[in-house]
Scaffold this motif. Structure first.
Motif, short mmCIF file in Angstrom:
data_model
loop_
_atom_site.label_atom_id
_atom_site.label_comp_id
_atom_site.label_asym_id
_atom_site.label_seq_id
_atom_site.Cartn_x
_atom_site.Cartn_y
_atom_site.Cartn_z
N LYS A 1 0.83 -1.21 0.00
CA LYS A 1 0.00 0.00 0.00
C LYS A 1 0.86 1.26 0.00
N THR A 2 1.90 1.28 0.83
CA THR A 2 2.79 2.44 0.89
C THR A 2 3.52 2.63 -0.43
N ILE A 3 3.90 1.51 -1.05
CA ILE A 3 4.59 1.58 -2.34
C ILE A 3 3.68 2.23 -3.39
N VAL A 4 2.42 1.78 -3.42
CA VAL A 4 1.49 2.34 -4.40
C VAL A 4 1.26 3.83 -4.13
N GLN A 5 1.10 4.17 -2.85
CA GLN A 5 0.89 5.59 -2.50
C GLN A 5 2.08 6.44 -2.94
N THR A 6 3.27 5.94 -2.69
CA THR A 6 4.47 6.68 -3.09
C THR A 6 4.50 6.89 -4.60
N LEU A 7 4.16 5.84 -5.33
CA LEU A 7 4.14 5.95 -6.79
C LEU A 7 3.07 6.94 -7.25
N GLU A 8 1.90 6.86 -6.62
CA GLU A 8 0.80 7.76 -6.99
C GLU A 8 1.20 9.21 -6.75
N ASN A 9 1.86 9.45 -5.62
CA ASN A 9 2.28 10.82 -5.31
C ASN A 9 3.34 11.33 -6.27
N MET A 10 4.30 10.45 -6.59
CA MET A 10 5.38 10.88 -7.47
C MET A 10 4.89 11.13 -8.89
N LEU A 11 4.02 10.23 -9.36
CA LEU A 11 3.58 10.31 -10.76
C LEU A 11 2.34 11.18 -10.92
N LYS A 12 1.71 11.51 -9.78
CA LYS A 12 0.47 12.30 -9.77
C LYS A 12 -0.63 11.65 -10.60
N ILE A 13 -0.71 10.33 -10.49
CA ILE A 13 -1.82 9.59 -11.10
C ILE A 13 -2.29 8.53 -10.11
N LYS A 14 -3.47 7.96 -10.38
CA LYS A 14 -3.99 6.86 -9.55
C LYS A 14 -3.72 5.54 -10.27
N VAL A 15 -3.88 4.43 -9.54
CA VAL A 15 -3.72 3.11 -10.15
C VAL A 15 -4.70 2.98 -11.32
N GLY A 16 -4.22 2.52 -12.45
CA GLY A 16 -5.06 2.36 -13.63
C GLY A 16 -4.90 3.51 -14.61
N GLU A 17 -4.20 4.58 -14.17
CA GLU A 17 -4.09 5.77 -15.03
C GLU A 17 -2.71 5.89 -15.69
N THR A 18 -2.66 6.76 -16.71
CA THR A 18 -1.41 7.03 -17.43
C THR A 18 -1.09 8.52 -17.29
N THR A 19 0.18 8.83 -17.11
CA THR A 19 0.54 10.25 -16.99
C THR A 19 0.24 10.98 -18.30
N GLN A 20 0.06 12.32 -18.18
CA GLN A 20 -0.34 13.09 -19.37
C GLN A 20 0.68 13.03 -20.49
N ASN A 21 1.96 12.94 -20.11
CA ASN A 21 3.00 12.89 -21.15
C ASN A 21 3.17 11.48 -21.72
N LYS A 22 2.26 10.58 -21.34
CA LYS A 22 2.24 9.19 -21.85
C LYS A 22 3.52 8.42 -21.51
N LYS A 23 4.16 8.82 -20.43
CA LYS A 23 5.42 8.16 -20.09
C LYS A 23 5.21 6.98 -19.13
N PHE A 24 4.31 7.16 -18.15
CA PHE A 24 4.11 6.10 -17.15
C PHE A 24 2.65 5.67 -17.07
N THR A 25 2.44 4.36 -16.92
CA THR A 25 1.13 3.83 -16.56
C THR A 25 1.32 3.07 -15.26
N LEU A 26 0.40 3.27 -14.31
CA LEU A 26 0.51 2.59 -13.02
C LEU A 26 -0.61 1.55 -12.90
N LEU A 27 -0.22 0.30 -12.71
CA LEU A 27 -1.21 -0.77 -12.58
C LEU A 27 -0.87 -1.65 -11.39
#
Lengths: 155, 387
Positions: free
Chosen positions: A89-115
């Motif tokens: 859970k902490t890992i996912v939260q850290t990723l969400e905060n860094m990438l500013k997206i939620k699980v299932g989403e892709t960053t606006q610059n199309k660089k990262f998808t978090l699943l």
């Protein structure tokens, strides 16, 4: 002609036109452009003399054969029990905060998808995640910061 | 700390000095001899189901068909299992040798390794090893090649018939059985499909002989087993141990002193509570396992554990048959409702009946084995399901 006709033909030449080539072809498309577009599916169907429904059916069965646009780097965090117990859970939260997206989403610059994904087979070094094909294990928020910062600097 | 359980070093033991020496020696023996040795060794499949390997090979060998296949199941997806990756990265030559011996015995010219998509990073190293194998096969005048097929993230493809479907370019939906793979497998041809570890065991038996091999383990569980140990343990990892040991000894060795339960055999296996550690044997006569051993201490909520497993099954069910597709969802919703207090405690009994129905009616091992973890967790930790 669809935008990817050349890639599909190249993959068909490499793997052949039989039904047994379908998985390697689909995997090849994902490897090259991170997801399989609708026009790719119909192109493959034409080349292999299958119905588009058959190709679509196979593609959508597999969680790693994405049929919606994905980022260049697809992050899959393991959510199965041992990773869950050891701080997923902490890992996912850290990723969400860094990438500013939620699980299932892709960053606006199309660089990262978090699943999130099911057991990756790194339970003894949990929590774990994949970035594209590469596994990262024994994750901590600090390690996530380092790893993602590296990727952010990559093209 | 004193070692409480006997370590074995057969699977991961060093290669012989000459490359592919065991394979070369075995190729000069008769097929009947090899099958007899496997039969006498008592080797059972290492994927979890435990079918006698010798019988599988014998049935396939007896098929009067020219085209046959050898498939190595490396779609290791059971939660808590990671030993096949270790075997394939440390001793790939033994895996290829086992497949080649099988090919000789049943009369196959083509073999496949179905590697799970999550392990794609291993592909370059395996391809290098395979290239070398093909050179040696040629030298030994063995007409047999191995190709690697990649999975794409579907747990169900570890089920043998779903794996064939996937190799054929279809959805990984299990087939009706019979016919069994030895009669009709990949492309409807006779196929031997074995777990990665099973093929290595064949090589071990060919090297040390069945008599020596039988000295390890118990009556029903011969040989050694590679265990994947994870969870609340000070030393998670991969251990090759003798089969047939009491669970209590395992917990003394690997537990953190506060172990309250061990999940043997992954999400589709059984949860054993502390009070049963003494009477539980790890092996085919007790709790069988493909190697997954997940240890939970008293800080863990068994409701959360079960909920996680059910979420896993719900996602990984192929959706083909109703008992599994609907059953997995309803079991998860059901325990959530009891936990919230929306359903009375007796509702758990109804859910238990549902899991039993799935055991009888589901088409394949996935749906049939959900009841294993469900009933063993609910029965032994009922109060944790409610409060």
């Amino acid at each position: 002609m669809s935008p990817n006709g050349n890639l599909i033909r190249e993959l068909v030449e490499k793997h052949g036109r039989s039904r047994t080539s379908l998985m390697p072809i689909l995997q090849g498309v994902v490897e090259r452009q991170n997801y399989i577009a609708d026009y790719d599916l119909t192109d493959i169907a034409k080349e292999l003399d299958l119905s588009a429904a058959q190709v679509y059916g196979t593609a959508t069965f597999y969680s790693f054969l994405d049929t919606v646009p994905r980022g260049k780097y697809i992050i899959r965090v393991c959510k199965t029990i041992t990773c869950d117990m050891h701080g997923k859970k902490t890992i996912v939260q850290t990723l969400e905060n860094m990438l500013k997206i939620k699980v299932g989403e892709t960053t606006q610059n199309k660089k990262f998808t978090l699943l999130e994904t099911n057991c990756l087979g790194w339970c003894h070094k949990s929590p774990a995640m994949l970035i594209n094909d590469e596994p990262y294990t024994e994750l901590t928020p600090e390690r996530i910061h380092d790893i993602i910062a590296d990727f952010m600097n990559k093209s | 700390m004193a070692e409480l359980v006997q370590r074995v070093d057969l699977i991961f033991g060093e290669y012989s000095d000459e490359k592919y020496k065991v394979l070369e020696e075995t190729l000069s023996r008769s097929n009947e001899d090899i099958i007899k040795d496997l039969l006498n060794s008592g080797l059972k499949g290492r994927g979890g189901a435990g079918f006698p390997t010798a019988m599988k090979w014998k049935y396939a060998a007896e098929q009067p068909v020219k085209e046959k296949y050898v498939v190595c199941n490396a779609d290791e997806g059971e939660p808590g299992t990671f030993k096949d990756r270790e075997i394939l990265s440390k001793v790939p030559r033994k895996v290829f040798s086992g497949m080649a011996i099988c090919a000789k015995v049943i009369g196959a010219k083509k073999g496949f390794i179905y590697l799970r998509g999550e392990y794609r990073f291993m592909l370059p190293a395996l391809q290098v090893e395979l290239k070398e194998f093909h050179v040696y096969a040629k030298k030994l005048k063995l007409d047999f090649t191995i190709e690697i097929k990649m999975g794409s993230g579907a747990y169900i493809c570890g089920e043998e018939s779903a794996l064939f479907e996937s190799m054929e370019g279809k959805r990984g939906e299990p087939r009706n059985k019979p016919p069994y793979p030895t009669v009709s497998g990949y492309l409807s041809k006779p196929t031997v499909i074995n777990n990665v570890e099973t093929f290595v065991n064949v090589v071990v038996i060919c090297r040390i002989g069945p008599v020596q091999y039988r000295k390890l383990g118990t009556q029903d569980s011969r040989g050694s087993k590679v265990f994947s140990v994870s969870g609340d343990t000070p030393k998670p990892g991969i251990y090759e141990l003798e089969l047939g040991m009491p669970l209590v000894r395992f917990v003394e060795e690997f537990g953190d002193g506060d172990t309250k339960a061990v999940q043997v055999g992954g999400a589709s296996g059984f949860c054993v509570p502390m009070k049963k550690f003494k009477d539980t044997i790890i092996g085919f006569e007790g709790v069988p396992t493909g190697g997954s051993m997940m240890i939970f201490n008293s800080s863990r909520s068994m409701y959360n554990v079960l909920h996680n497993y059910l979420g896993f099954f719900e996602e990984e069910s192929c959706g083909q048959c109703t008992p599994c597709r609907v059953g997995c969802q309803q079991l998860k919703k059901g325990i959530e409702a009891v936990k919230r207090g929306d359903k009375p405690v007796v509702y758990l009994d109804q859910l238990m009946k549902l899991s039993e129905t799935m055991k009888i009616t589901a088409k394949c091992g996935l749906g049939q084995s959900v009841a294993n973890s469900f009933s063993s967790i609910v029965n032994n930790f009922k109060e944790e399901m409610i409060y």
